[in-house]
Design a protein around this motif. Structure first.
Motif, PDB file in Angstrom:
ATOM      1  N   PRO A  50       0.836  -1.213   0.000  1.00 29.93           N
ATOM      2  CA  PRO A  50       0.000   0.000   0.000  1.00 29.93           C
ATOM      3  C   PRO A  50       0.865   1.255   0.000  1.00 29.93           C
ATOM      4  CG  PRO A  50      -0.808  -1.600   1.599  1.00 29.93           C
ATOM      5  CD  PRO A  50       0.527  -2.115   1.119  1.00 29.93           C
ATOM      6  N   GLY A  51       0.420   2.244  -0.745  1.00 28.22           N
ATOM      7  CA  GLY A  51       1.175   3.482  -0.880  1.00 28.22           C
ATOM      8  C   GLY A  51       2.173   3.465  -2.012  1.00 28.22           C
ATOM      9  N   TYR A  52       2.496   2.270  -2.501  1.00 26.93           N
ATOM     10  CA  TYR A  52       3.436   2.142  -3.612  1.00 26.93           C
ATOM     11  C   TYR A  52       2.835   1.233  -4.682  1.00 26.93           C
ATOM     12  CZ  TYR A  52       6.722   3.961  -0.148  1.00 26.93           C
ATOM     13  OH  TYR A  52       7.348   4.730   0.797  1.00 26.93           O
ATOM     14  N   SER A  53       1.538   1.363  -4.899  1.00 23.57           N
ATOM     15  CA  SER A  53       0.866   0.482  -5.855  1.00 23.57           C
ATOM     16  C   SER A  53      -0.403   1.167  -6.350  1.00 23.57           C
ATOM     17  CB  SER A  53       0.551  -0.868  -5.213  1.00 23.57           C
ATOM     18  OG  SER A  53      -0.245  -0.707  -4.044  1.00 23.57           O
ATOM     19  N   TYR A  54      -1.117   0.473  -7.250  1.00 26.59           N
ATOM     20  CA  TYR A  54      -2.280   1.040  -7.920  1.00 26.59           C
ATOM     21  C   TYR A  54      -3.472   0.095  -7.725  1.00 26.59           C
ATOM     22  CZ  TYR A  54       1.823   2.985 -10.271  1.00 26.59           C
ATOM     23  OH  TYR A  54       3.049   3.550 -10.539  1.00 26.59           O
ATOM     24  N   ASP A  55      -4.550   0.610  -7.155  1.00 21.72           N
ATOM     25  CA  ASP A  55      -5.753  -0.209  -7.044  1.00 21.72           C
ATOM     26  C   ASP A  55      -6.571  -0.084  -8.321  1.00 21.72           C
ATOM     27  OD1 ASP A  55      -7.023   2.272  -6.874  1.00 21.72           O
ATOM     28  OD2 ASP A  55      -7.414   2.108  -4.733  1.00 21.72           O
ATOM     29  N   ARG A  56      -7.676  -0.823  -8.378  1.00 16.48           N
ATOM     30  CA  ARG A  56      -8.444  -0.861  -9.624  1.00 16.48           C
ATOM     31  C   ARG A  56      -8.991   0.515  -9.984  1.00 16.48           C
ATOM     32  NH1 ARG A  56     -12.669  -5.486 -11.695  1.00 16.48           N
ATOM     33  NH2 ARG A  56     -13.190  -4.451 -13.684  1.00 16.48           N
ATOM     34  N   ARG A  57      -9.462   1.239  -9.003  1.00 12.13           N
ATOM     35  CA  ARG A  57     -10.023   2.565  -9.283  1.00 12.13           C
ATOM     36  C   ARG A  57      -8.966   3.484  -9.896  1.00 12.13           C
ATOM     37  NH1 ARG A  57     -12.903   6.520  -4.751  1.00 12.13           N
ATOM     38  NH2 ARG A  57     -13.431   8.226  -6.183  1.00 12.13           N
ATOM     39  N   THR A  58      -7.746   3.430  -9.371  1.00 16.25           N
ATOM     40  CA  THR A  58      -6.662   4.256  -9.905  1.00 16.25           C
ATOM     41  C   THR A  58      -6.314   3.849 -11.326  1.00 16.25           C
ATOM     42  OG1 THR A  58      -5.775   4.577  -7.679  1.00 16.25           O
ATOM     43  CG2 THR A  58      -4.284   4.990  -9.535  1.00 16.25           C
ATOM     44  N   VAL A  59      -6.223   2.537 -11.559  1.00 19.08           N
ATOM     45  CA  VAL A  59      -5.907   2.048 -12.898  1.00 19.08           C
ATOM     46  C   VAL A  59      -6.968   2.484 -13.897  1.00 19.08           C
ATOM     47  CG1 VAL A  59      -5.740  -0.039 -14.308  1.00 19.08           C
ATOM     48  CG2 VAL A  59      -4.478   0.123 -12.155  1.00 19.08           C
ATOM     49  N   GLU A  60      -8.217   2.351 -13.528  1.00 22.23           N
ATOM     50  CA  GLU A  60      -9.282   2.709 -14.462  1.00 22.23           C
ATOM     51  C   GLU A  60      -9.291   4.204 -14.750  1.00 22.23           C
ATOM     52  OE1 GLU A  60     -12.385  -0.976 -13.602  1.00 22.23           O
ATOM     53  OE2 GLU A  60     -12.693   0.948 -12.590  1.00 22.23           O
ATOM     54  N   LYS A  61      -8.922   5.018 -13.767  1.00 22.13           N
ATOM     55  CA  LYS A  61      -8.812   6.460 -14.028  1.00 22.13           C
ATOM     56  C   LYS A  61      -7.663   6.735 -14.988  1.00 22.13           C
ATOM     57  CE  LYS A  61      -8.280  10.969 -11.808  1.00 22.13           C
ATOM     58  NZ  LYS A  61      -8.136  11.708 -10.520  1.00 22.13           N
ATOM     59  N   LEU A  62      -6.509   6.105 -14.765  1.00 27.91           N
ATOM     60  CA  LEU A  62      -5.394   6.272 -15.687  1.00 27.91           C
ATOM     61  C   LEU A  62      -5.763   5.797 -17.082  1.00 27.91           C
ATOM     62  CD1 LEU A  62      -2.400   5.092 -13.468  1.00 27.91           C
ATOM     63  CD2 LEU A  62      -2.769   7.404 -14.337  1.00 27.91           C
ATOM     64  N   ASP A  63      -6.521   4.713 -17.154  1.00 29.10           N
ATOM     65  CA  ASP A  63      -6.934   4.178 -18.444  1.00 29.10           C
ATOM     66  C   ASP A  63      -7.831   5.177 -19.182  1.00 29.10           C
ATOM     67  OD1 ASP A  63      -6.664   1.546 -19.915  1.00 29.10           O
ATOM     68  OD2 ASP A  63      -8.827   1.820 -20.005  1.00 29.10           O
ATOM     69  N   ARG A  64      -8.715   5.845 -18.449  1.00 26.62           N
ATOM     70  CA  ARG A  64      -9.582   6.866 -19.080  1.00 26.62           C
ATOM     71  C   ARG A  64      -8.752   8.050 -19.571  1.00 26.62           C
ATOM     72  NH1 ARG A  64     -12.875   5.597 -14.627  1.00 26.62           N
ATOM     73  NH2 ARG A  64     -12.200   7.475 -13.507  1.00 26.62           N
ATOM     74  N   ILE A  65      -7.802   8.487 -18.753  1.00 24.49           N
ATOM     75  CA  ILE A  65      -6.942   9.601 -19.170  1.00 24.49           C
ATOM     76  C   ILE A  65      -6.148   9.217 -20.406  1.00 24.49           C
ATOM     77  CG2 ILE A  65      -4.973  11.022 -18.492  1.00 24.49           C
ATOM     78  CD1 ILE A  65      -6.028  10.820 -15.598  1.00 24.49           C
TER      79      ILE A  65
END
Length: 764
Positions: free
Chosen positions: A253-268
């Motif tokens: 934790p703190g040095y990784s990406y959860d699903r919500r973060t990944v999906e936001k990056l994917d949209r960007i």
């Protein structure tokens, strides 16, 4: 997707005809009402990447504050006008509707130039507007990423896909930025189409975690320079970075990406015509996964609940290979190819993580099995019993082929690094797998019949902690992509080897220009002249970064007398990087805040207990990489050090800013200027040293006592900590502050070390 190359002569002739019959909007204000026009910009000299063709017209067009962005109503809801084009048939094409692309373009124009451009959908051709549309007449003339930009009384951008229109809007923004007033454009017709289908970059977020903000910068800059393929390397020996509640603790934790973060990056990424490609590693480079699921080469076949900790896997000399990894890495570096559980676990991981991404591609790794593993008696016996495998490469490729079946079932396509596929005897790599060639240019004999992506490490690798940079001038002026339809694309990698926890924004600051050089040649593969290469930095400066790009954020100044980085010398491994290394190999230096450092291979740094001082570090001349931007004044550095020689103690990456501690002098070099204190650290004994900058004056303290003052404005370098060759430098503590400490605070810190208050940054 078949590559759609164009003939430059044909597009030039088309552009000339279009220029003579341009109908981009009628009328405009009378000439007398216009101010004297500034000189026209030549797009072939201003735009990056360099466009294919530009047919200049007469004069310039100045957009007014009332200019609207009009979307052709006939194609506003479409993403393509190419008959038969689907997401499945053309996976590299982006599928956002034209109107969505137009609205984003308007936001980006405002961010880049300050000009507000209202978006309307209309069937007509309004007066002096910027108009976008999809044009069936361009089918067969331009590929799906190509576009046509016509500038007359108004501006018209057309393409066969909305993705092509997006690239046309990037060129429009660049032309506005390089114009004299942010409003004036040269008249003419620009026809542009890329020579390379997959215009790639890879960012290693396993060895070096990049924050979502830092990755967003990369994505936006890629879109601005018309690159479309970003591989995020989430998985390697130093860390697994996808955080699923299904396997708590696998990703820190703190040095990784959860699903919500990944999906936001994917949209960007989709908003910037970038495909976000997840990159895993199988069956080597897998240390955290091996340890968590107990399926490394030293693990037996017994089922053990996942999680780091004690193992009882039924390992025996007959079912494991112990001691056959690379010398600096543990046996967990490679899956136990004799253990079916390794494959089942890998399949479950793909089931879990593939739905997080929309990319039609998945990278499976596949390279660098330790050669010595072939000498393992248990594996030799396993292969001798097998009717399917003749060697280790057969087993590795069969592992990857099985995962490829799963990837295909999910409607996607696999990529692997070149490696084991060239050494098989009985098992051939599936022909649908794309091979990413990092050791050559994609033309090796054993790659015949495979689609290839070229990432030749001799030209395209950036490994800052190992002094490896992309060969920018060769890439720009002489490197040639292979003339083969099998080569889908090419590009560069940014690797975090030996860094531990550094700043992604620091790595980005070192590599964005090299990425721009690559982008320039990916789009238009014609070699650049010496002048074009020499002037590229100035042209990039005129273009600026992509709309929304944040760049380097420096820590906020403090006034609490507490360090923003505090280094402790015990042997605990730094957070954010998995300890995949053997005890005699590289050991990390731990910062209780963030900038923990790793040591390169072959160093002699070590944690050593001193009877009076406790844990100390013995540091050689290669030292530790931290990896952060230099900190302008005010700042303070305090350390407890033992020296017998001279050490370039703290430096930036290229040594242009250096704080050198010596037994006869302390020296600071910055901007080719050297200032020295004629006092040094007494040789052979522990000394408290402090260096303080208020932004204009540097003050030195030794054992709490003032030892000199010089005029200087050097920043505090935070890229690298270095010691001495022989004997090694001793270090008990190192604290870095974002303020100029007083003498009393420095003296007090010698007896009671202040607790760190870790660096905070402005909100981007």
């Amino acid at each position: 997707m078949p590559q759609l190359h164009h003939a430059r002569l044909l597009t030039g002739l088309i552009a000339l005809v279009l220029l003579l019959s341009t109908a981009v909007g009628a009328g405009g204000p009378p000439a007398a009402a216009q101010p004297a026009p500034p000189p026209a910009v030549d797009p072939l000299e201003a735009v990056v990447p360099k466009p294919d063709s530009w047919t200049p017209g007469h004069g310039t067009t100045r957009l007014r504050d009332t200019t609207r962005l009009e979307v052709d109503r006939r194609t506003a809801g479409a993403w393509t006008v190419v008959a038969g084009m689907t997401r499945e048939s053309d996976p590299a094409v982006f599928h956002r509707p034209l109107e969505t692309v137009a609205r984003q373009a308007a936001r980006d124009v405002k961010a880049a130039t300050g000009m507000r451009m209202p978006v309307t959908v209309t069937p007509g051709t309004p007066r002096a507007a910027v108009r976008v549309g999809l044009d069936e007449e361009l089918v067969g003339v331009l590929g799906p990423d190509g576009y046509r930009l016509e500038i007359g009384d108004g501006v018209r951008i057309t393409a066969t896909t909305a993705g092509g229109v997006y690239y046309g809007t990037r060129t429009l923004i660049q032309l506005l930025r390089t114009g004299a007033d942010g409003r004036t454009l040269p008249r003419g017709v620009l026809v542009d189409d890329p020579d390379t289908e997959l215009r790639m970059n890879t960012v290693d977020v396993s060895r070096e975690y990049w924050s979502p903000r830092e990755l967003t910068d990369v994505i936006r800059q890629m879109g601005y320079l018309k690159q479309n393929f970003l591989v995020l390397h989430f998985d390697d020996a130093e860390g697994f970075r996808l955080d699923s509640p299904r396997w708590p603790g696998l990703a820190e934790p703190g040095y990784s990406y959860d699903r919500r973060t990944v999906e936001k990056l994917d949209r960007i990424a989709a908003e910037n015509n970038v495909s976000l490609v997840p990159a895993f590693e199988f069956p080597a480079h897998v240390s955290p996964k091996s340890a968590y699921f107990h399926v490394g080469m030293a693990d037996g076949p017994r089922e053990v609940p996942p999680g780091f900790g004690e193992r009882d896997t039924g390992a025996t000399p007959g079912n494991t290979c112990t001691g056959y990894s690379y010398s600096h890495l543990t046996d967990d570096f490679t899956f136990n190819l004799m253990n079916d559980k390794a494959l089942r676990m890998s399949q479950r991981m793909l089931d879990e993580f593939l739905p997080w991404f929309t990319s039609p591609w998945v990278h499976l790794g596949g390279d660098e099995l330790p050669p010595s593993v072939a000498d393992c008696p248990a594996l030799k016996e396993f292969l001798a019993r097998s009717e399917k495998y003749a060697n280790v490469s057969d087993a590795a490729i069969d592992f990857l082929n099985t995962l490829d079946d799963q990837v295909k079932a999910a409607g996607r396509r696999s990529i692997i690094y070149d490696g084991s596929e060239g050494s098989t005897e009985r098992v051939a790599l599936d022909r649908d797998v794309i091979v990413m060639d990092w050791t050559g240019n994609g033309t090796a004999e054993h790659l015949a019949g495979y689609d290839v992506i070229v990432a030749d490490g001799r030209y395209f690798y950036a490994v800052p902690a190992r002094g490896i940079r992309p060969a920018e001038e060769q890439i720009a002026r002489s490197w040639q992509p292979p003339a083969s339809d099998a080569v889908l694309g090419w590009g560069m990698h940014v690797w975090g080897d030996d860094l531990g926890w550094a700043e992604g924004q620091w790595l980005e600051s070192l590599t964005w220009r090299a990425r721009a050089v690559v982008a320039d040649r990916q789009w238009n593969t014609t070699p650049r002249s010496a002048q074009e290469f020499t002037t590229l930095p100035a042209r990039l400066a005129a273009l600026g970064k992509a709309p929304g790009y944040t760049g380097t954020l420096l820590p906020r100044p403090t006034d609490n007398g507490r360090p923003i980085h505090q280094y402790v010398m015990d042997p605990a491994f730094p957070p954010g990087t998995y300890d995949a290394h053997t005890p005699t190999s590289r050991r990390g230096l731990r910062d209780v805040c963030d900038l923990s450092g790793m040591t390169p291979l072959g160093v002699r740094t070590a944690a050593v207990q001193d009877p009076q001082e406790g844990w100390t570090r013995q540091v050689d001349q290669r030292g530790y990489w931290m990896g952060a931007a230099s900190l302008p004044g005010p700042w303070t550095m305090t350390a407890r050090v033992r020296l017998d020689g001279s050490a370039p103690f703290l430096t930036d990456i290229d040594g242009s800013t250096t704080i050198t501690l010596g037994t006869t002098a302390v020296t600071v070099i910055h901007d080719r200027q050297t200032v020295s204190f004629d006092r040094g650290l007494p040789p052979g004994r522990w000394t408290d040293v402090a260096l303080v900058s208020d932004g204009g004056t540097l003050r030195l303290y030794l054992d709490g006592t003032p030892a000199g003052e010089v005029s200087g404005a050097a920043p505090l370098p935070r890229a690298r900590l270095r010691g001495t060759a022989q004997p090694l430098m001793g270090l008990v503590s190192l604290d870095l502050y974002a303020e100029a400490l007083s003498r009393s605070a420095i003296d007090a810190a010698r007896t009671t070390r202040p607790e760190a208050v870790c660096a905070t940054y402005p909100v981007s």
